[in-house]
Design a protein around this motif. Sequence first.
Motif, PDB file in Angstrom:
ATOM      1  N   UNK A  92       0.844  -1.200   0.000  1.00  0.00           N
ATOM      2  CA  UNK A  92       0.000   0.000   0.000  1.00  0.00           C
ATOM      3  C   UNK A  92       0.879   1.249   0.000  1.00  0.00           C
ATOM      4  N   UNK A  93       0.811   2.038  -1.056  1.00  0.00           N
ATOM      5  CA  UNK A  93       1.617   3.245  -1.182  1.00  0.00           C
ATOM      6  C   UNK A  93       0.709   4.472  -1.231  1.00  0.00           C
ATOM      7  N   UNK A  94       1.320   5.660  -1.221  1.00  0.00           N
ATOM      8  CA  UNK A  94       0.558   6.895  -1.395  1.00  0.00           C
ATOM      9  C   UNK A  94       1.259   7.775  -2.414  1.00  0.00           C
ATOM     10  N   UNK A  95       0.843   9.031  -2.531  1.00  0.00           N
ATOM     11  CA  UNK A  95       1.344   9.898  -3.591  1.00  0.00           C
ATOM     12  C   UNK A  95       2.783  10.352  -3.378  1.00  0.00           C
ATOM     13  N   UNK A  96       3.408   9.948  -2.248  1.00  0.00           N
ATOM     14  CA  UNK A  96       4.840  10.210  -2.089  1.00  0.00           C
ATOM     15  C   UNK A  96       5.659   9.376  -3.073  1.00  0.00           C
ATOM     16  N   UNK A  97       5.054   8.289  -3.574  1.00  0.00           N
ATOM     17  CA  UNK A  97       5.661   7.516  -4.662  1.00  0.00           C
ATOM     18  C   UNK A  97       5.256   8.217  -5.957  1.00  0.00           C
ATOM     19  N   UNK A 119      -2.858   2.004  -4.014  1.00  0.00           N
ATOM     20  CA  UNK A 119      -2.459   3.387  -3.765  1.00  0.00           C
ATOM     21  C   UNK A 119      -3.603   4.126  -3.097  1.00  0.00           C
ATOM     22  N   UNK A 120      -3.266   5.063  -2.217  1.00  0.00           N
ATOM     23  CA  UNK A 120      -4.264   5.851  -1.505  1.00  0.00           C
ATOM     24  C   UNK A 120      -3.847   7.319  -1.505  1.00  0.00           C
ATOM     25  N   UNK A 121      -4.762   8.165  -1.017  1.00  0.00           N
ATOM     26  CA  UNK A 121      -4.531   9.601  -0.836  1.00  0.00           C
ATOM     27  C   UNK A 121      -4.397  10.374  -2.145  1.00  0.00           C
ATOM     28  N   UNK A 139      -5.523  -2.054  -6.638  1.00  0.00           N
ATOM     29  CA  UNK A 139      -6.545  -1.351  -5.863  1.00  0.00           C
ATOM     30  C   UNK A 139      -6.213   0.135  -5.805  1.00  0.00           C
ATOM     31  N   UNK A 140      -7.254   0.944  -5.731  1.00  0.00           N
ATOM     32  CA  UNK A 140      -7.087   2.357  -5.410  1.00  0.00           C
ATOM     33  C   UNK A 140      -8.055   2.679  -4.273  1.00  0.00           C
ATOM     34  N   UNK A 141      -7.546   3.298  -3.204  1.00  0.00           N
ATOM     35  CA  UNK A 141      -8.353   3.642  -2.039  1.00  0.00           C
ATOM     36  C   UNK A 141      -8.708   5.117  -2.130  1.00  0.00           C
ATOM     37  N   UNK A 163      -8.914  -2.483 -12.244  1.00  0.00           N
ATOM     38  CA  UNK A 163      -8.634  -1.814 -10.976  1.00  0.00           C
ATOM     39  C   UNK A 163      -9.840  -1.905 -10.047  1.00  0.00           C
ATOM     40  N   UNK A 164      -9.610  -2.331  -8.804  1.00  0.00           N
ATOM     41  CA  UNK A 164     -10.674  -2.382  -7.802  1.00  0.00           C
ATOM     42  C   UNK A 164     -10.642  -1.099  -6.978  1.00  0.00           C
ATOM     43  N   UNK A 165     -11.822  -0.538  -6.745  1.00  0.00           N
ATOM     44  CA  UNK A 165     -11.929   0.750  -6.069  1.00  0.00           C
ATOM     45  C   UNK A 165     -12.473   0.539  -4.661  1.00  0.00           C
ATOM     46  N   UNK A 166     -11.742   1.066  -3.681  1.00  0.00           N
ATOM     47  CA  UNK A 166     -12.130   0.922  -2.268  1.00  0.00           C
ATOM     48  C   UNK A 166     -12.483   2.286  -1.689  1.00  0.00           C
ATOM     49  N   UNK A 167     -13.656   2.399  -1.109  1.00  0.00           N
ATOM     50  CA  UNK A 167     -14.064   3.627  -0.425  1.00  0.00           C
ATOM     51  C   UNK A 167     -13.538   3.602   1.008  1.00  0.00           C
ATOM     52  N   UNK A 168     -12.828   4.651   1.393  1.00  0.00           N
ATOM     53  CA  UNK A 168     -12.342   4.761   2.769  1.00  0.00           C
ATOM     54  C   UNK A 168     -13.096   5.883   3.478  1.00  0.00           C
ATOM     55  N   UNK A 169     -12.921   5.955   4.809  1.00  0.00           N
ATOM     56  CA  UNK A 169     -13.645   6.912   5.645  1.00  0.00           C
ATOM     57  C   UNK A 169     -15.148   6.650   5.607  1.00  0.00           C
TER      58      UNK A 169
END
Length: 408
Positions: A92-97, A119-121, A139-141, A163-169
Amino acid sequence: MLAALIPLFDGQMAVRGYSVFAQKQNYLKSPSYSGVARLDGAGNIPGFDIIDSMGMETLSGDLEIFVEANNVSLFADIPHQCHEDHGKIVLLIDKSVEPTDMYIDRLKQLKEMGYKLAIRKLIGADFENYREIIKFMDYILINHHKLDISKARNYFEKVYPNLKICAVEVDTREDFDKLAEDGHYDLYEGEFFRMPVTEGVKEIAPLTTTYIELLNVVNKPDFDLTDAADVIGHDTALVISLLGMVNRMTVNAGVSSVRHAAAMLGQKELKKWINTAITKEMCQDKPSELTRISLLRARFAENLGGVFGLRGDDTAELFLMGLFSVLDKILDMPMEEAITKVKVSKDIQDALLRGEGRLAHVYDFLLAYEDASWQEVSRQMIVLGIEMEPVYDAFKDSLSWYRKLIPA
């Protein structure tokens, strides 16, 4: 080390994977770690420590585990850090990558090794810039509060069809119901499912009435073993479970009756077994994660008793406090009413209903830990003079205990 597991679930509320969130240092206790010193050892991925020490089966059964990797640790010798099945690990990575050749080449290598990626955020404005990154993702969160998924879904299906889409919050039942009805997301994550919300008062089913009766028998200060055995005898599933457990304890002779089995266990062990077994039975028509939450909380709370300086009967109360912390969800009624159905101590009631009393600080700590709220956990450890490792050991033991109780 601190570590917690957060479930990801589908529109039918079936758990499809877990995110493991880990922290190696108490950054409030060692402020230097919040600065550049925090990058010391950044090539290590903390989530792999718990996976390697406990194994995938204990942590998640056969489900995928999402593990945080930052823009530095992504380049570590990942196969050496974790020897489990690559196909069950989702990095699981974020936009810092960032979408540069260096990162793109590394992501390609990891995919070729068999790892999955998430990836998230990212926000809507990032999608086009991160196109070369997203194409490697499984996946994209997405924070559903910040994006109109009804429009973005068409974009993802066209550009990234797998791509699988995950809703967070996803923090309320209302949010989940609306999102699931719209059907734009594949997975969900949020406070709502960590503690599924149910509302309203319902009549207790006949079989559940038997369970409540048995709980009331064994939660008396000095209950009669014969009375407990007679109530157990009214439910086949409980009889089979009890006799199976006790027969494993005997070497030369089998158990002749339910009363015999109860006598062999004795008051203390019979009480603990009944509270655990009944919770499992009453959760049968609920999301499986609810059973897991109830049992893990029970064992973790019991283990934390020693960490918090509690002993003897106090730890037994902590077990019940954790076990019954989801009683309102099991019985589909408000906790104020649900807790009256079982005869538990005033200390347990105070903790669960009002957040007060001598058990409440353990319960508060448990909830913060469960949510991976590491700043709050670290603060409480400093205030209470608690060290990190005993807490981590208590958590690991609760996972091992749960997996032995309910095999994958």
